[in-house]
Scaffold this active site. Structure first.
Site, PDB file in Angstrom:
ATOM      1  N   HIS A  33      -3.825  -0.647  -4.802  1.00 13.28           N
ATOM      2  CA  HIS A  33      -2.620  -1.713  -5.049  1.00 13.28           C
ATOM      3  C   HIS A  33      -2.101  -2.374  -5.839  1.00 13.28           C
ATOM      4  O   HIS A  33      -3.129  -1.453  -7.169  1.00 13.28           O
ATOM      5  CB  HIS A  33      -3.537  -2.639  -4.029  1.00 13.28           C
ATOM      6  CG  HIS A  33      -2.444  -2.273  -2.257  1.00 13.28           C
ATOM      7  ND1 HIS A  33      -4.000  -1.715  -1.595  1.00 13.28           N
ATOM      8  CD2 HIS A  33      -1.703  -1.718  -1.613  1.00 13.28           C
ATOM      9  CE1 HIS A  33      -3.410  -1.130  -0.644  1.00 13.28           C
ATOM     10  NE2 HIS A  33      -2.064  -1.415  -0.060  1.00 13.28           N
TER      11      HIS A  33
ATOM     12  N   SER B 148       2.174  -1.511   2.385  1.00 12.78           N
ATOM     13  CA  SER B 148       1.333  -2.849   1.172  1.00 12.78           C
ATOM     14  C   SER B 148       1.450  -2.525   0.500  1.00 12.78           C
ATOM     15  O   SER B 148       1.319  -3.638  -0.553  1.00 12.78           O
ATOM     16  CB  SER B 148       0.080  -2.633   1.664  1.00 12.78           C
ATOM     17  OG  SER B 148      -0.830  -1.330   1.278  1.00 12.78           O
TER      18      SER B 148
ATOM     19  N   ASP C 117     -10.471  -0.537  -4.991  1.00 13.92           N
ATOM     20  CA  ASP C 117      -8.859  -0.380  -3.994  1.00 13.92           C
ATOM     21  C   ASP C 117      -7.703   0.224  -5.883  1.00 13.92           C
ATOM     22  O   ASP C 117      -7.909  -0.652  -7.422  1.00 13.92           O
ATOM     23  CB  ASP C 117      -8.467  -1.269  -4.144  1.00 13.92           C
ATOM     24  CG  ASP C 117      -6.767  -1.724  -3.413  1.00 13.92           C
ATOM     25  OD1 ASP C 117      -5.638  -0.557  -4.271  1.00 13.92           O
ATOM     26  OD2 ASP C 117      -5.869  -2.363  -3.379  1.00 13.92           O
TER      27      ASP C 117
END
Length: 458
Positions: free
Chosen positions: A424, A184, A421
């Site tokens: 990312h 990702s 998160d």
């Protein structure tokens, strides 16, 4: 070493039979393969060739090689595997003014060794302007109130790189297929590039989603097509690059000796950007108990360092056996740093409230073991692989993660611990700089032009 470089200068195997420089310098190339070494400027000799000054034109191949050798040796002590020739930009040039970039000198420059500087120009696409950003990366949509993290630009210490120009990149990619393959974090980079290229279009309707639905978190393949340039920018999910399997007893294993079956979908692409990294830090993978498999043998216990090395060697063997380097350019993007405080992604780790990058190199984390393993594997490959070593540049950016803004405020609730998160990146954000470096590499190498250049495809 000088002798070997002379041979390499006249026998490079991965490019067209004849290379012609600006004043009709021609070098005949023979067929034997040559190793390209990561961690050495040898990896980017094609870039040096395409930027040799005109004075080389009337020089014999031996003399030219001697000159090239002396320049390479003078910089090899400090140059990394991603060394590139310097590019100057006009001081007044805006991100998308389409102005020409001037080549500085032909001495190598490690574009991944630098720092983040304040830059008041606009992002390559405005927050909230791109409909293709996954909600988990859309910090603007999810209510992040600060925007200073968008005002930093990566600047190498020894040179200047050209600013991203979406129209120029689309011209370089005309008729091509660029595929991001990995986890990702590569999806992060892929979305960034799609949005940056879309921003350069006058008619935004001239790009469309080949695969239909916008949400793709569980999709294995996703593609955007730019109609006027007949090019596509794709993402293929392959977090380990090797094959995950499920046995009849529903036991999940990772086949370290088998490339993921999605490989057939990208083997004929024109450019491929691979990555793998973060999934090797997850608990199941890191423990390595009854999970890693080779042939019919499932290891009761295998250290993740050994498993990662085996998987990368499987990937490398597949690339060497299946990729035509005369057609396809291979990149590998390095490990992107995380910034969890007080735990990991599943144990209360957090990074919210960070609004400025780290400023001191002494505060950065140690260089990841995974990248040293990757570098050693690439060094043994027959296929040239350009290593996008973003590890250091991302380590500075503790301010660039979604943190609590990975989801809308209404979904976060009051008084509830939100899983943050810190791996990312917000978009727009840090991955835009990765794509600016990718753009710089392609532009410096002359990719997609019709001139006689050793890195041209098609």
């Amino acid at each position: 070493m000088a002798a070997s470089l002379k041979n390499l200068f006249s026998t490079l195997p991965h490019f067209p039979t004849t290379l012609s420089f600006s004043l009709s310098l021609s070098l005949s190339l023979s067929s034997p393969r040559t190793h390209f070494f990561v961690g050495s400027v040898l990896l980017l000799l094609p870039l040096f060739f395409c930027l040799l000054p005109a004075s080389f034109a009337h020089t014999s191949s031996d003399a030219a090689a001697e000159t090239l050798v002396s320049r390479l040796l003078s910089t090899s002590a400090t140059a990394s595997c991603a060394s590139l020739s310097a590019v100057e930009e006009s001081e007044k040039r805006s991100p998308r003014d389409g102005g020409a970039d001037e080549v500085g000198d032909v001495n190598s420059c490690d574009i991944f060794d630098g720092n983040w500087v304040m830059d008041n120009s606009e992002p390559v696409y405005r927050p909230g302007s791109c409909p293709y950003i996954d909600d988990a990366f859309n910090c603007f949509k999810n209510g992040r109130p600060d925007s200073d993290f968008l005002r930093f630009r990566w600047k190498p210490y020894e040179c200047q790189i050209p600013r991203f120009d979406g129209r120029k990149m689309l011209k370089m990619l005309r008729g091509k297929r660029l595929v991001f393959v990995g986890d990702s974090l590569n999806r992060n980079m892929w979305e960034s590039l799609v949005c940056a290229l879309r921003e350069s279009l006058v008619d935004k309707n001239r790009v469309f989603e080949v695969s239909g639905k916008r949400e793709f978190r569980t999709q294995g393949f996703y593609s955007f097509r730019f109609l006027d340039y007949k090019c596509s920018i794709d993402f293929i999910r392959s977090p380990f690059l090797v094959q995950e399997t499920m046995s009849r007893t529903l036991r999940e294993t990772l086949r370290l000796d088998v490339i993921q079956d999605s490989s057939s979908k990208y083997r004929d692409a024109d450019l491929i950007v691979f990555n793998t990294g973060h999934w090797w830090t997850h608990q199941k993978t890191f423990k390595g108990q009854n999970y890693f498999q080779e042939g019919n043998h499932v290891y009761e216990k295998l250290e993740v360092t050994d498993a990662y090395s085996k998987a990368l060697k499987t990937w490398a063997q597949w690339v060497d056996s299946n990729i035509d380097s005369n057609r396809t350019r291979v990149f590998f993007r390095g490990f992107s740093a995380s910034h969890f405080r007080g735990g990991q992604w599943n144990s209360g780790g957090n990074c919210d409230g960070e609004t400025q990058p780290i400023t001191e190199e002494t505060q950065l984390a140690p260089y990841p073991w995974m990248m040293r393993t990757l570098e050693s594997v690439i060094a043994e490959m027959k296929t040239p692989v350009l290593y996008l070593n973003v590890t250091k540049m991302t380590d500075y950016r503790k301010d660039g993660h979604p943190s609590i803004f990975r989801q809308p405020e209404a979904s976060r609730g009051d008084g509830i611990m939100v899983q943050q998160d810190c791996s990312h990146w917000c978009l727009p954000g840090v991955p835009d700089s990765w794509n600016e470096l990718l753009y710089a590499i392609l532009q410096i190498s002359g990719y997609g032009s019709r001139s006689n250049n050793p890195w041209i495809s098609g």
